[in-house]
Design an enzyme around this catalytic site. Sequence first.
Site, PDB file in Angstrom:
ATOM      1  N   ASP A 260      49.330  50.409  33.389  1.00 28.86           N
ATOM      2  CA  ASP A 260      47.753  50.127  32.979  1.00 28.86           C
ATOM      3  C   ASP A 260      47.740  49.754  31.620  1.00 28.86           C
ATOM      4  O   ASP A 260      48.926  49.816  30.610  1.00 28.86           O
ATOM      5  CB  ASP A 260      47.272  51.643  32.761  1.00 28.86           C
ATOM      6  CG  ASP A 260      47.081  52.202  34.540  1.00 28.86           C
ATOM      7  OD1 ASP A 260      46.861  51.203  35.264  1.00 28.86           O
ATOM      8  OD2 ASP A 260      47.338  53.581  34.746  1.00 28.86           O
TER       9      ASP A 260
ATOM     10  N   ASP B 185      42.707  48.410  39.578  1.00 30.04           N
ATOM     11  CA  ASP B 185      41.880  49.571  39.663  1.00 30.04           C
ATOM     12  C   ASP B 185      40.235  48.977  39.681  1.00 30.04           C
ATOM     13  O   ASP B 185      39.336  49.513  40.221  1.00 30.04           O
ATOM     14  CB  ASP B 185      41.941  50.505  38.075  1.00 30.04           C
ATOM     15  CG  ASP B 185      43.140  51.224  38.154  1.00 30.04           C
ATOM     16  OD1 ASP B 185      43.798  51.457  39.279  1.00 30.04           O
ATOM     17  OD2 ASP B 185      43.627  51.367  36.939  1.00 30.04           O
TER      18      ASP B 185
END
Length: 196
Positions: free
Chosen positions: A143, A157
């Site tokens: 991330d 995401d």
Amino acid sequence: MQAARGTSLNSGDHPETPISPPHRTRFRTVFVVTALIAYAIDIGTKVLAVERLTGKGRVDVIGDLFGFNLARNPGAAFSTGTGFTEVFSLLAIAATLVVLWLSRRLGSTLWAIGLGLLLAGITGNLTDRLLRAPGPLRGHVVDFLELPNWPIFNVADMCLNIGVAIVLIQTVRGVSLDGSRVKASKDSDDREQDPA
């Protein structure tokens, strides 16, 4: 009992116009192209993030509003369930198979885009779980996108969230996966094709 032209006399049965093979091919092409492009962007941005952000901490892009901050997430969304990485990996494999199975019935452009984004999001994060440290099915998801008061996330995401939103919109509009649309009427539940 059937009427002379083959239509049902039962008010609950309504023939649907089948989608021609060229049209079905078009929807599948949209699905595949959407999934491949979104997946490539996700994997590419993760590779760049690891190469350029390792050891740097947060890099501001728009002041405190948006920045890059490399993080490795062993859990699900919002870093929940960090002790169940293998379970999430197996669920992602199952979800991939379900999306691929559903894609066989595509008859709508928006459904094709929505499922394509879902597939890209699922497989993007699954790729990390399969190929990144500490090992297969236990890999940590990369991330790197950070907003204030929000967990760090990635392109996969975003694809998942947009894909789910499109699926919900189509469902609320009454457009089925195969492109048929329930048309409300007083006498019957007629169905019409809606390629959108």
